[in-house]
Design a protein around this motif. Structure first.
Motif, PDB file in Angstrom:
ATOM      1  N   ASP A  10       0.775  -1.403   0.152  1.00 17.13           N
ATOM      2  CA  ASP A  10       0.038   0.039   0.069  1.00 17.13           C
ATOM      3  C   ASP A  10       0.907   1.371  -0.021  1.00 17.13           C
ATOM      4  OD1 ASP A  10      -2.425  -1.380   0.099  1.00 17.13           O
ATOM      5  OD2 ASP A  10      -2.301  -1.619   2.255  1.00 17.13           O
ATOM      6  N   THR A  11       1.966   0.959   0.099  1.00 22.09           N
ATOM      7  CA  THR A  11       3.242   2.165   0.133  1.00 22.09           C
ATOM      8  C   THR A  11       2.845   2.889  -1.225  1.00 22.09           C
ATOM      9  OG1 THR A  11       4.517   1.183   1.746  1.00 22.09           O
ATOM     10  CG2 THR A  11       5.417   2.955   0.395  1.00 22.09           C
ATOM     11  N   ALA A  12       2.792   4.125  -1.054  1.00 18.69           N
ATOM     12  CA  ALA A  12       2.654   5.062  -2.256  1.00 18.69           C
ATOM     13  C   ALA A  12       2.272   6.253  -1.740  1.00 18.69           C
ATOM     14  CB  ALA A  12       1.124   4.708  -3.137  1.00 18.69           C
ATOM     15  N   VAL A  13       2.292   7.402  -2.842  1.00 19.55           N
ATOM     16  CA  VAL A  13       1.736   8.669  -2.481  1.00 19.55           C
ATOM     17  C   VAL A  13       0.289   8.642  -2.986  1.00 19.55           C
ATOM     18  CG1 VAL A  13       2.013  11.224  -3.340  1.00 19.55           C
ATOM     19  CG2 VAL A  13       3.829   9.808  -3.229  1.00 19.55           C
ATOM     20  N   TYR A  14      -0.620   9.272  -1.918  1.00 21.78           N
ATOM     21  CA  TYR A  14      -1.968   9.279  -2.048  1.00 21.78           C
ATOM     22  C   TYR A  14      -2.445  10.646  -2.622  1.00 21.78           C
ATOM     23  CZ  TYR A  14      -2.492   4.578  -0.557  1.00 21.78           C
ATOM     24  OH  TYR A  14      -2.371   3.097  -0.259  1.00 21.78           O
ATOM     25  N   TYR A  15      -3.201  10.611  -3.444  1.00 21.88           N
ATOM     26  CA  TYR A  15      -3.748  12.208  -4.035  1.00 21.88           C
ATOM     27  C   TYR A  15      -5.242  12.081  -3.806  1.00 21.88           C
ATOM     28  CZ  TYR A  15       0.923  12.294  -6.286  1.00 21.88           C
ATOM     29  OH  TYR A  15       2.202  12.239  -6.718  1.00 21.88           O
ATOM     30  N   CYS A  16      -5.627  13.319  -3.439  1.00 22.16           N
ATOM     31  CA  CYS A  16      -6.993  13.435  -3.645  1.00 22.16           C
ATOM     32  C   CYS A  16      -7.530  14.289  -4.705  1.00 22.16           C
ATOM     33  CB  CYS A  16      -7.299  14.721  -2.311  1.00 22.16           C
ATOM     34  SG  CYS A  16      -9.063  15.126  -2.130  1.00 22.16           S
ATOM     35  N   ASN A  17      -8.627  13.623  -5.461  1.00 19.55           N
ATOM     36  CA  ASN A  17      -9.251  14.164  -6.519  1.00 19.55           C
ATOM     37  C   ASN A  17     -10.496  14.706  -6.170  1.00 19.55           C
ATOM     38  OD1 ASN A  17     -11.152  13.197  -8.931  1.00 19.55           O
ATOM     39  ND2 ASN A  17      -9.184  14.229  -9.552  1.00 19.55           N
ATOM     40  N   ALA A  18     -10.802  15.878  -6.809  1.00 20.30           N
ATOM     41  CA  ALA A  18     -12.276  16.255  -6.841  1.00 20.30           C
ATOM     42  C   ALA A  18     -12.832  16.627  -8.231  1.00 20.30           C
ATOM     43  CB  ALA A  18     -12.392  17.406  -5.847  1.00 20.30           C
ATOM     44  N   GLU A  19     -13.978  16.496  -8.456  1.00 11.19           N
ATOM     45  CA  GLU A  19     -14.644  16.957  -9.610  1.00 11.19           C
ATOM     46  C   GLU A  19     -15.652  18.092  -9.301  1.00 11.19           C
ATOM     47  OE1 GLU A  19     -17.978  15.243 -12.861  1.00 11.19           O
ATOM     48  OE2 GLU A  19     -16.218  13.827 -12.200  1.00 11.19           O
ATOM     49  N   ILE A  20     -15.392  19.330  -9.658  1.00  7.80           N
ATOM     50  CA  ILE A  20     -16.202  20.301  -9.308  1.00  7.80           C
ATOM     51  C   ILE A  20     -16.618  21.068 -10.481  1.00  7.80           C
ATOM     52  CG2 ILE A  20     -16.113  22.453  -7.970  1.00  7.80           C
ATOM     53  CD1 ILE A  20     -13.908  21.203  -6.380  1.00  7.80           C
ATOM     54  N   SER A  21     -17.985  21.153 -10.736  1.00  7.63           N
ATOM     55  CA  SER A  21     -18.363  22.050 -11.851  1.00  7.63           C
ATOM     56  C   SER A  21     -17.917  21.557 -13.262  1.00  7.63           C
ATOM     57  CB  SER A  21     -18.220  23.566 -11.682  1.00  7.63           C
ATOM     58  OG  SER A  21     -18.790  24.217 -10.390  1.00  7.63           O
ATOM     59  N   TRP A  22     -17.511  20.141 -13.261  1.00  9.52           N
ATOM     60  CA  TRP A  22     -17.162  19.525 -14.383  1.00  9.52           C
ATOM     61  C   TRP A  22     -15.722  19.760 -14.760  1.00  9.52           C
ATOM     62  CZ3 TRP A  22     -20.306  16.043 -16.641  1.00  9.52           C
ATOM     63  CH2 TRP A  22     -21.298  16.072 -16.237  1.00  9.52           C
ATOM     64  N   ARG A  23     -15.026  20.149 -13.743  1.00  7.73           N
ATOM     65  CA  ARG A  23     -13.704  20.330 -13.817  1.00  7.73           C
ATOM     66  C   ARG A  23     -12.958  19.484 -12.854  1.00  7.73           C
ATOM     67  NH1 ARG A  23     -11.359  26.763 -14.123  1.00  7.73           N
ATOM     68  NH2 ARG A  23     -11.458  26.708 -16.348  1.00  7.73           N
ATOM     69  N   GLU A  24     -11.583  18.900 -12.883  1.00  6.87           N
ATOM     70  CA  GLU A  24     -11.108  18.135 -12.048  1.00  6.87           C
ATOM     71  C   GLU A  24      -9.663  18.780 -11.271  1.00  6.87           C
ATOM     72  OE1 GLU A  24     -11.428  13.431 -13.582  1.00  6.87           O
ATOM     73  OE2 GLU A  24      -9.397  14.474 -13.861  1.00  6.87           O
ATOM     74  N   TYR A  25      -9.818  18.332 -10.202  1.00  2.83           N
ATOM     75  CA  TYR A  25      -8.594  19.100  -9.332  1.00  2.83           C
ATOM     76  C   TYR A  25      -7.890  17.997  -8.678  1.00  2.83           C
ATOM     77  CZ  TYR A  25     -11.417  23.212  -9.955  1.00  2.83           C
ATOM     78  OH  TYR A  25     -12.062  24.504 -10.856  1.00  2.83           O
ATOM     79  N   TRP A  26      -6.628  18.176  -8.482  1.00  2.00           N
ATOM     80  CA  TRP A  26      -5.758  17.438  -7.599  1.00  2.00           C
ATOM     81  C   TRP A  26      -5.193  17.902  -6.480  1.00  2.00           C
ATOM     82  CZ3 TRP A  26      -5.691  12.142  -9.056  1.00  2.00           C
ATOM     83  CH2 TRP A  26      -6.216  11.856 -10.097  1.00  2.00           C
ATOM     84  N   GLY A  27      -4.923  17.362  -5.367  1.00  2.00           N
ATOM     85  CA  GLY A  27      -3.987  17.776  -4.261  1.00  2.00           C
ATOM     86  C   GLY A  27      -2.653  17.337  -4.647  1.00  2.00           C
ATOM     87  N   GLN A  28      -1.922  17.663  -3.618  1.00  2.00           N
ATOM     88  CA  GLN A  28      -0.424  17.826  -3.768  1.00  2.00           C
ATOM     89  C   GLN A  28       0.186  16.255  -3.516  1.00  2.00           C
ATOM     90  OE1 GLN A  28       1.904  19.929  -5.442  1.00  2.00           O
ATOM     91  NE2 GLN A  28      -0.303  20.738  -5.710  1.00  2.00           N
ATOM     92  N   GLY A  29      -0.782  15.503  -2.783  1.00  2.00           N
ATOM     93  CA  GLY A  29      -0.397  14.206  -2.462  1.00  2.00           C
ATOM     94  C   GLY A  29       0.055  14.014  -0.798  1.00  2.00           C
ATOM     95  N   THR A  30      -0.200  12.851  -0.415  1.00  2.00           N
ATOM     96  CA  THR A  30       0.653  12.710   0.903  1.00  2.00           C
ATOM     97  C   THR A  30       1.261  11.311   0.959  1.00  2.00           C
ATOM     98  OG1 THR A  30       0.160  12.644   3.185  1.00  2.00           O
ATOM     99  CG2 THR A  30      -1.559  11.765   1.921  1.00  2.00           C
ATOM    100  N   GLN A  31       2.320  11.247   1.500  1.00  5.23           N
ATOM    101  CA  GLN A  31       3.077   9.906   1.527  1.00  5.23           C
ATOM    102  C   GLN A  31       2.579   9.166   2.548  1.00  5.23           C
ATOM    103  OE1 GLN A  31       5.778   8.885  -0.691  1.00  5.23           O
ATOM    104  NE2 GLN A  31       5.209   6.965   0.311  1.00  5.23           N
ATOM    105  N   VAL A  32       2.428   7.741   2.071  1.00  2.82           N
ATOM    106  CA  VAL A  32       1.989   6.742   3.020  1.00  2.82           C
ATOM    107  C   VAL A  32       2.916   5.550   2.882  1.00  2.82           C
ATOM    108  CG1 VAL A  32       0.258   4.728   3.587  1.00  2.82           C
ATOM    109  CG2 VAL A  32      -0.613   7.252   3.034  1.00  2.82           C
ATOM    110  N   THR A  33       3.559   5.364   4.028  1.00  2.00           N
ATOM    111  CA  THR A  33       4.707   4.350   3.920  1.00  2.00           C
ATOM    112  C   THR A  33       4.300   3.455   4.835  1.00  2.00           C
ATOM    113  OG1 THR A  33       6.190   5.862   3.204  1.00  2.00           O
ATOM    114  CG2 THR A  33       7.036   3.883   4.112  1.00  2.00           C
ATOM    115  N   VAL A  34       4.225   2.006   4.510  1.00  2.03           N
ATOM    116  CA  VAL A  34       3.971   0.969   5.355  1.00  2.03           C
ATOM    117  C   VAL A  34       5.211  -0.140   5.411  1.00  2.03           C
ATOM    118  CG1 VAL A  34       2.309  -1.144   5.729  1.00  2.03           C
ATOM    119  CG2 VAL A  34       1.470   0.940   4.512  1.00  2.03           C
ATOM    120  N   SER A  35       5.543  -0.234   6.678  1.00  2.00           N
ATOM    121  CA  SER A  35       6.729  -1.009   6.800  1.00  2.00           C
ATOM    122  C   SER A  35       6.336  -2.398   7.118  1.00  2.00           C
ATOM    123  CB  SER A  35       7.586  -0.414   8.161  1.00  2.00           C
ATOM    124  OG  SER A  35       6.916  -0.507   9.247  1.00  2.00           O
ATOM    125  N   SER A  36       7.244  -3.160   7.075  1.00  2.00           N
ATOM    126  CA  SER A  36       7.122  -4.853   7.368  1.00  2.00           C
ATOM    127  C   SER A  36       7.070  -5.063   8.836  1.00  2.00           C
ATOM    128  CB  SER A  36       7.835  -5.637   6.450  1.00  2.00           C
ATOM    129  OG  SER A  36       7.678  -5.458   5.056  1.00  2.00           O
TER     130      SER A  36
END
Length: 115
Positions: free
Chosen positions: A89-115
């Motif tokens: 699951d380790t990845a950069v997670y991005y938020c996405n929103a569809e607002i008034s028929w336009r797409e917007y993206w967040g800058q992302g947040t890092q999620v790191t899962v260790s063994s």
């Protein structure tokens, strides 16, 4: 002039949980849909989960059962509860929103899962 800001990422051990938040701000009349995507090193960005304004949800088949998406329309905020996290699951997670028929993206947040 719409901004999406993610929070809640970090380092967690396998089997642990994290809760991501994404708040939309700016010139917003109404959000049609919001979702979470992720991108692991060397891989394409993929959909994790999405929720419509009516509350309908969609999950990636591989994540269904471990992740839960929810939203607070009054706060223009979407959440992603991640349980039983795995190293994959380790990845950069991005938020996405569809607002008034336009797409917007967040800058992302890092999620790191260790063994």
């Amino acid at each position: 002039q719409v901004q999406l800001v993610e929070s809640g990422g970090g380092l967690v051990q396998a089997g642990g949980s994290l809760r991501l938040s994404c708040a939309a701000s700016g010139s917003i009349f109404g959000i049609d849909a919001m979702g979470w995507y992720r991108q692991a090193p060397g891989k394409q960005r993929e959909l994790v989960a999405a929720v419509t304004e009516g509350g309908s949800t969609h999950y990636s088949d591989s994540l269904k059962g471990r992740f839960t998406i929810s939203r607070d329309n009054a706060k223009n905020t979407v959440y992603l509860q991640m349980n039983s996290l795995k190293p994959e699951d380790t990845a950069v997670y991005y938020c996405n929103a569809e607002i008034s028929w336009r797409e917007y993206w967040g800058q992302g947040t890092q999620v790191t899962v260790s063994s």
